[in-house]
Design a protein around this motif. Structure first.
Motif, mmCIF file in Angstrom:
data_model
loop_
_atom_site.group_PDB
_atom_site.id
_atom_site.type_symbol
_atom_site.label_atom_id
_atom_site.label_comp_id
_atom_site.label_asym_id
_atom_site.label_seq_id
_atom_site.Cartn_x
_atom_site.Cartn_y
_atom_site.Cartn_z
ATOM 1 N N SER A 120 0.826 -1.204 0.000
ATOM 2 C CA SER A 120 0.000 0.000 0.000
ATOM 3 C C SER A 120 0.859 1.252 0.000
ATOM 4 O O SER A 120 2.076 1.192 0.205
ATOM 5 C CB SER A 120 -0.924 -0.001 1.226
ATOM 6 O OG SER A 120 -0.183 -0.218 2.413
ATOM 7 N N ARG A 123 -2.414 7.310 2.011
ATOM 8 C CA ARG A 123 -3.745 7.746 1.575
ATOM 9 C C ARG A 123 -3.853 9.246 1.784
ATOM 10 O O ARG A 123 -3.868 9.732 2.915
ATOM 11 C CB ARG A 123 -4.836 7.027 2.375
ATOM 12 C CG ARG A 123 -6.256 7.460 1.985
ATOM 13 C CD ARG A 123 -7.272 6.446 2.461
ATOM 14 N NE ARG A 123 -7.314 6.393 3.915
ATOM 15 C CZ ARG A 123 -8.147 7.101 4.674
ATOM 16 N NH1 ARG A 123 -8.979 7.959 4.114
ATOM 17 N NH2 ARG A 123 -8.147 6.968 5.991
ATOM 18 N N ARG A 275 -3.728 3.215 1.303
ATOM 19 C CA ARG A 275 -4.597 2.678 0.260
ATOM 20 C C ARG A 275 -3.778 1.718 -0.583
ATOM 21 O O ARG A 275 -2.533 1.798 -0.627
ATOM 22 C CB ARG A 275 -5.167 3.801 -0.598
ATOM 23 C CG ARG A 275 -4.114 4.632 -1.334
ATOM 24 C CD ARG A 275 -4.749 5.850 -1.993
ATOM 25 N NE ARG A 275 -3.764 6.714 -2.617
ATOM 26 C CZ ARG A 275 -3.419 6.659 -3.901
ATOM 27 N NH1 ARG A 275 -3.970 5.758 -4.684
ATOM 28 N NH2 ARG A 275 -2.516 7.492 -4.396
ATOM 29 N N HIS A 289 -12.589 -1.421 -3.787
ATOM 30 C CA HIS A 289 -11.902 -0.302 -3.149
ATOM 31 C C HIS A 289 -10.390 -0.355 -3.398
ATOM 32 O O HIS A 289 -9.586 -0.166 -2.491
ATOM 33 C CB HIS A 289 -12.189 -0.288 -1.647
ATOM 34 C CG HIS A 289 -13.596 0.090 -1.321
ATOM 35 N ND1 HIS A 289 -14.576 -0.845 -1.070
ATOM 36 C CD2 HIS A 289 -14.195 1.307 -1.225
ATOM 37 C CE1 HIS A 289 -15.726 -0.221 -0.810
ATOM 38 N NE2 HIS A 289 -15.529 1.077 -0.909
ATOM 39 N N GLY A 290 -10.026 -0.627 -4.653
ATOM 40 C CA GLY A 290 -8.625 -0.621 -5.042
ATOM 41 C C GLY A 290 -7.880 -1.910 -4.767
ATOM 42 O O GLY A 290 -6.702 -2.025 -5.115
ATOM 43 N N ARG A 291 -8.543 -2.900 -4.175
ATOM 44 C CA ARG A 291 -7.901 -4.181 -3.867
ATOM 45 C C ARG A 291 -8.377 -5.242 -4.852
ATOM 46 O O ARG A 291 -9.568 -5.341 -5.146
ATOM 47 C CB ARG A 291 -8.208 -4.607 -2.424
ATOM 48 C CG ARG A 291 -7.790 -3.580 -1.398
ATOM 49 C CD ARG A 291 -8.426 -3.860 -0.034
ATOM 50 N NE ARG A 291 -7.802 -5.008 0.613
ATOM 51 C CZ ARG A 291 -8.261 -5.536 1.746
ATOM 52 N NH1 ARG A 291 -9.349 -5.053 2.322
ATOM 53 N NH2 ARG A 291 -7.643 -6.560 2.296
ATOM 54 N N ASP A 311 -2.174 -6.249 1.416
ATOM 55 C CA ASP A 311 -2.963 -5.045 1.165
ATOM 56 C C ASP A 311 -3.432 -4.939 -0.277
ATOM 57 O O ASP A 311 -4.357 -4.178 -0.579
ATOM 58 C CB ASP A 311 -2.146 -3.794 1.519
ATOM 59 C CG ASP A 311 -1.916 -3.656 3.014
ATOM 60 O OD1 ASP A 311 -2.481 -4.467 3.778
ATOM 61 O OD2 ASP A 311 -1.175 -2.733 3.418
#
Length: 449
Positions: A120, A123, A275, A289-291, A311
């Motif tokens: 990650s 954020r 993030r 959610h970006g994963r 992550d």
């Protein structure tokens, strides 16, 4: 290795692990022990070490030397080939990972199995001035820079005017999660010691630490008993804890809060959260959610040769149906190990399994003998929690245990060294580590896991 160099061991399957954080390191280590000489294991990572992030606040506070929290990949994973570089694109159809090495040279790695464990990045929120004036806290360069910066501010405050001196001796931490709470707790002890040595006759001008969070308590994601313990320790040390508070603007000389108050400071430490690495969203597969969405066996649906963990992956939480596992080091390490086992199984070594893990509790080191911990759900505080917390870190680290323990012992009996090293400049540690034009400054260190 040069991109044009001939590939060796072409008859063996190649497993490429992208990232060497908690998930990637554990995946590579598990594979090295499982498939041994029947497959080639390649780790693509910007640095030659695994970074033990939970102890990074102690590096910034001068408790631990920087190398103590780094574990050499070549030394601990001798059967793994390390390629220094930062992944830029994943070609699923061609089974290739394109990357850029530390000197800007492009290369590519073919794979038979791929494990995405890129971790990650910071954020960022759309707060004016934060990207320009705040300091992030995701890697070793940031910790080194912050230690120098804090030391410098205390030294510069000596001959400054009253207003400027107060500003330089004020340190604002935004985000009272795990990292922010530890940074504030460790930092106040560090600056108190600096001030006592450098300003012995000005004890009334004690450095000031302010901890901000929009939540209604510190450590909002953890058990309330841990939160209460941490809050009590912070306030006892003089930390100005402001919950239900956010930053509206950051400038070179301070921050303006949402209630209109302006706090003069030259140090804003951004610990709001993380993030997933943007690379995940660029792969072209479904994300949450970006994963990257994976099944319980950590395989990407429709791509049995691609695995993701840590992550970077949205892993179904079988202990809480309908939810995904949180982005914690505890989950990342265990998912990495399972990813290694399942990749090995796909190559004929064993059987694949699903990921299912209950949290074993959390530990927050608050400096000195203070800590807050709840191993197996049992709430602890004080010296006992401190011993449990440090014991947990020693057990969890894949190396350097004796050196870390030795540093803790020396810190207990000797004063900390407070000189500036000048190794890292501010432009080398941009807050927005996901920005290509910032994160890949020629000659500047990367801050990815």
């Amino acid at each position: 290795m040069s991109p044009s160099a001939p590939e060796a061991n072409v008859s063996r399957s190649r497993v490429v692990v992208v990232g060497a954080g908690f998930a990637g390191f554990q995946a590579a280590r598990t594979l090295s022990r499982t498939v041994r000489n029947t497959a080639e294991i390649v780790v693509l990572n910007p640095t030659d070490y695994f970074l033990y992030l939970p102890l990074l606040p102690q590096v910034a506070a001068g408790t631990l030397e920087p190398r103590r929290v780094t574990v050499s990949i070549p030394d601990t994973l001798p059967r793994v080939r390390l390629v220094l570089g930062e992944a830029g694109r994943v070609d699923l159809a061609g089974r290739r990972v394109h990357y850029t090495d530390p000197e800007g040279v492009s290369g590519e790695l073919e794979y038979d199995r791929l494990i995405l464990a890129v971790g990650s990045v910071n954020r960022l929120l759309p707060v004016p001035g934060i990207a320009e004036h705040a300091h992030g806290f995701r890697g070793l360069p940031e910790a080194l820079y912050l230690r120098d910066h804090i030391t410098r501010q205390i030294e510069l405050a000596t001959d400054a005017s009253a207003e400027e001196s107060a500003s330089r001796r004020t340190f604002v931490v935004v985000g009272a999660g795990y990292t922010g709470t530890e940074v504030a707790a460790q930092g106040t002890m560090f600056t108190d010691a600096l001030a006592r040595r450098q300003h012995p006759r000005r004890q009334s001008e004690r450095p000031r630490w302010v901890l901000l969070d929009v939540a209604d308590r510190v450590l909002p994601g953890l058990d309330r008993r841990l939160s209460s313990t941490a809050d009590r320790v912070l306030r006892r040390r003089g930390v100005d804890v402001r919950t239900g508070t956010s930053v509206e603007e950051a400038t070179r000389t301070g921050v303006r809060l949402d209630d209109g108050e302006f706090i003069g400071t030259r140090t804003v430490i951004w610990c709001v959260g993380v993030r997933p690495d943007p690379l995940v969203s660029q792969v072209g597969l479904p994300v949450e959610h970006g994963r990257l969405l994976v099944d319980p066996r950590l395989t990407v649906p429709g791509h049995p040769d691609v695995f993701a963990c840590g992550d970077a992956a949205a892993v179904p939480d079988l202990t809480r149906p309908g939810e995904y596992t949180p982005m914690t080091a505890q989950h990342a390490a265990r998912q990495g190990k399972l990813a290694g086992l399942n990749v090995a199984a796909s190559l004929g070594h064993g059987e694949q399994r699903s990921y299912k893990h209950h949290d074993l509790g959390f530990a927050v080191d608050l400096g000195g003998v203070s800590a807050a911990a709840n191993p197996l759900g049992i709430p602890l505080s004080g010296p006992l929690a401190g011993a449990v917390t440090r014991g947990y870190h020693l057990a969890a680290m894949p190396g350097n245990r004796v050196r870390v323990a030795a540093d803790w012992l020396l810190d207990a009996v000797l004063p900390r060294q407070s000189v500036q090293l000048g190794l890292v400049r501010s432009w080398s540690v941009p807050l927005d580590t996901a920005s290509p034009e910032l994160a890949r400054v020629p000659g500047g260190p990367s801050t990815k896991e």
